[in-house]
Design an enzyme around this catalytic site. Structure first.
Site, PDB file in Angstrom:
ATOM      1  N   SER A 157       0.866  -1.197   0.000  1.00  0.00           N
ATOM      2  CA  SER A 157       0.000   0.000   0.000  1.00  0.00           C
ATOM      3  C   SER A 157       0.891   1.231   0.000  1.00  0.00           C
ATOM      4  CB  SER A 157      -0.864   0.004   1.266  1.00  0.00           C
ATOM      5  OG  SER A 157      -1.461   1.268   1.455  1.00  0.00           O
ATOM      6  N   TYR A 211      -0.776  -0.642  10.483  1.00  0.00           N
ATOM      7  CA  TYR A 211      -1.031  -1.025   9.078  1.00  0.00           C
ATOM      8  C   TYR A 211       0.108  -0.530   8.183  1.00  0.00           C
ATOM      9  CZ  TYR A 211      -3.363  -1.098   4.486  1.00  0.00           C
ATOM     10  OH  TYR A 211      -3.673  -1.308   3.167  1.00  0.00           O
TER      11      TYR A 211
HETATM   12  N1  LIG Z   1      -8.905  -0.829  -1.009  1.00  0.00           N
HETATM   13  C1  LIG Z   1      -7.897   0.028  -0.909  1.00  0.00           C
HETATM   14  O1  LIG Z   1      -8.083   1.247  -1.030  1.00  0.00           O
HETATM   15  C2  LIG Z   1      -6.486  -0.476  -0.692  1.00  0.00           C
HETATM   16  C3  LIG Z   1      -5.432   0.431  -0.847  1.00  0.00           C
HETATM   17  C4  LIG Z   1      -4.124  -0.009  -0.665  1.00  0.00           C
HETATM   18  C5  LIG Z   1      -3.874  -1.343  -0.362  1.00  0.00           C
HETATM   19  N2  LIG Z   1      -4.927  -2.201  -0.186  1.00  0.00           N
HETATM   20  C6  LIG Z   1      -4.609  -3.589   0.136  1.00  0.00           C
HETATM   21  O2  LIG Z   1      -5.282  -4.440  -0.769  1.00  0.00           O
HETATM   22  C7  LIG Z   1      -5.494  -5.717  -0.151  1.00  0.00           C
HETATM   23  C8  LIG Z   1      -6.939  -6.121  -0.324  1.00  0.00           C
HETATM   24  O3  LIG Z   1      -7.763  -5.149   0.298  1.00  0.00           O
HETATM   25  P1  LIG Z   1      -9.255  -4.842  -0.169  1.00  0.00           P
HETATM   26  O4  LIG Z   1      -9.399  -3.382  -0.240  1.00  0.00           O
HETATM   27  O5  LIG Z   1      -9.613  -5.674  -1.331  1.00  0.00           O
HETATM   28  O6  LIG Z   1     -10.049  -5.288   1.147  1.00  0.00           O
HETATM   29  P2  LIG Z   1     -11.106  -6.443   1.415  1.00  0.00           P
HETATM   30  O7  LIG Z   1     -11.490  -6.307   2.842  1.00  0.00           O
HETATM   31  O8  LIG Z   1     -12.187  -6.410   0.392  1.00  0.00           O
HETATM   32  O9  LIG Z   1     -10.242  -7.770   1.196  1.00  0.00           O
HETATM   33  C9  LIG Z   1      -9.417  -8.305   2.161  1.00  0.00           C
HETATM   34  C10 LIG Z   1      -9.700  -9.791   2.234  1.00  0.00           C
HETATM   35  O10 LIG Z   1      -8.746 -10.395   3.105  1.00  0.00           O
HETATM   36  C11 LIG Z   1      -9.428 -11.360   3.878  1.00  0.00           C
HETATM   37  N3  LIG Z   1      -8.687 -11.620   5.112  1.00  0.00           N
HETATM   38  C12 LIG Z   1      -8.577 -10.804   6.184  1.00  0.00           C
HETATM   39  N4  LIG Z   1      -7.842 -11.399   7.130  1.00  0.00           N
HETATM   40  C13 LIG Z   1      -7.492 -12.608   6.644  1.00  0.00           C
HETATM   41  C14 LIG Z   1      -6.732 -13.684   7.162  1.00  0.00           C
HETATM   42  N5  LIG Z   1      -6.214 -13.654   8.398  1.00  0.00           N
HETATM   43  N6  LIG Z   1      -6.550 -14.793   6.391  1.00  0.00           N
HETATM   44  C15 LIG Z   1      -7.091 -14.856   5.132  1.00  0.00           C
HETATM   45  N7  LIG Z   1      -7.829 -13.862   4.597  1.00  0.00           N
HETATM   46  C16 LIG Z   1      -8.022 -12.758   5.347  1.00  0.00           C
HETATM   47  C17 LIG Z   1     -10.794 -10.740   4.137  1.00  0.00           C
HETATM   48  O11 LIG Z   1     -11.755 -11.702   4.544  1.00  0.00           O
HETATM   49  C18 LIG Z   1     -11.089 -10.082   2.800  1.00  0.00           C
HETATM   50  O12 LIG Z   1     -11.808 -10.951   1.947  1.00  0.00           O
HETATM   51  C19 LIG Z   1      -5.031  -5.571   1.282  1.00  0.00           C
HETATM   52  O13 LIG Z   1      -3.720  -6.064   1.398  1.00  0.00           O
HETATM   53  C20 LIG Z   1      -5.049  -4.062   1.504  1.00  0.00           C
HETATM   54  O14 LIG Z   1      -4.147  -3.668   2.507  1.00  0.00           O
HETATM   55  C21 LIG Z   1      -6.221  -1.798  -0.357  1.00  0.00           C
END
Ligand SMILES: NC(=O)c1ccc[n+]([C@@H]2O[C@H](COP(=O)([O-])OP(=O)(O)OC[C@H]3O[C@@H](n4cnc5c(N)ncnc54)[C@H](O)[C@@H]3O)[C@@H](O)[C@H]2O)c1
Length: 273
Positions: A150, A163
């Site tokens: 991120s 985070y």
């Molecule tokens: N959405 C954003 O704006 C954004 C920005 C930068 C980085 N990210 C990163 O992208 C990735 C995905 O995020 P997202 O936005 O799709 O969120 P999201 O919440 O839709 O997806 C995260 C998924 O991880 C799963 N998860 C959580 N803990 C877990 C565990 N212990 N074991 C297995 N699965 C687990 C959740 O159930 C969920 O389905 C993450 O690494 C997040 O840090 C997201």
């Protein structure tokens, strides 16, 4: 980086945190290009639903329920995937602790409950380590790891120290993995998105915060999960065969400039309305 059907024909991919958001889009993208995909998530229903959707579209996928911070569960899930599909070529370690009990409570550094810090590190950082540790021995030479980091790992902020620090550590981790496995032709890179418009992110941020985020970037559009999937598929494919050990920012220009210029532009545009 255009879609090239068949880029992953005969390949097997594992995507963690694939039950929703970015991971779901990446699993769907790899499957659409021919990969057999392990759709792994701690939430069984999310993983099953994404795997079912992929199969309904003619792809091949299996759902795996697993907490990536738990070594026994990771070893079991990886074993199940390899038993199902017989090989492994791509691992996208994407799961992160983003719920109200972790990310939601990761607010002020001085008030931070160490349990929040520990759980965030366990999922975001140890989870990535466990995925690599348990998949690398079985991974085909020439395979690829892609991690989701991120921009929070590249910048400071007043909130989300746990985070952001976990994501910063991934920048180092990809270099260690790239170094260890380079001689096998196995690459490791991370993608570092700014705001990605998942359903959860759009709802959680609300209109004012979304407007703030818009003011921070150079391009008029935020990234979608599918935009991240484009980059992940590129990094997982042979098209990026000379790229390893890198953290690639995907942010519509959020980090490419000093913020004052964009803020002035957006304020002027708002005032002229
Ligand atoms: N959405 C954003 O704006 C954004 C920005 C930068 C980085 N990210 C990163 O992208 C990735 C995905 O995020 P997202 O936005 O799709 O969120 P999201 O919440 O839709 O997806 C995260 C998924 O991880 C799963 N998860 C959580 N803990 C877990 C565990 N212990 N074991 C297995 N699965 C687990 C959740 O159930 C969920 O389905 C993450 O690494 C997040 O840090 C997201």
């Amino acid at each position: 980086m255009s879609a090239a059907p068949g880029r992953f024909d005969g390949r097997v991919a594992l995507v963690t945190g694939a039950g929703s958001g970015i991971g779901a889009a990446c699993a769907a993208r790899l499957a659409a290009e021919g990969a057999c995909v392990g759709v792994l998530d701690v939430h069984a229903a999310g993983a099953k639903s994404v795997a079912t959707t992929i199969r309904a579209k003619g792809g091949t996928a299996t759902a795996l329920t697993c907490d990536v911070s738990d070594e026994k569960q990771v070893a079991g899930a990886v074993g199940d995937l390899i038993a199902s599909f017989g090989r492994l070529d791509v691992v996208h370690s994407n799961a992160a602790a983003l719920g109200p009990g972790t990310y939601g409570r990761d607010q002020d550094l001085e008030d931070l409950d160490v349990a929040v810090w520990d759980r965030t590190m366990a999922v975001n950082l140890r989870g990535a380590l466990l995925m690599v540790k348990h998949t690398a021995p079985a991974m085909a030479d020439g395979g690829a790891f892609v991690l989701t980091s991120s921009v929070s790992g590249l910048l400071g902020d007043v909130a989300h120290v746990a985070y952001g620090t976990s994501k910063a550590a991934l920048t180092g981790f990809v270099r260690y993995v790239a170094t260890k496995y380079g001689s096998r032709g196995i690459r490791c890179n991370a993608v570092a998105p700014a705001l990605v418009l998942t359903d959860v992110a759009a709802q959680a941020l609300g209109r004012d915060r979304l407007a703030d985020k818009a003011a921070e970037r150079l391009l008029p559009w935020a990234c979608t999960p599918e935009d991240v999937a484009d980059l992940v598929a590129f990094l997982a494919s042979g098209e990026s065969r000379c790229i390893t050990g890198q953290t690639i920012v995907i942010d519509s220009g959020t980090l490419a400039h000093r913020p004052e210029h964009a803020l002035r532009q957006w304020r002027a545009a708002a005032e002229s309305l």
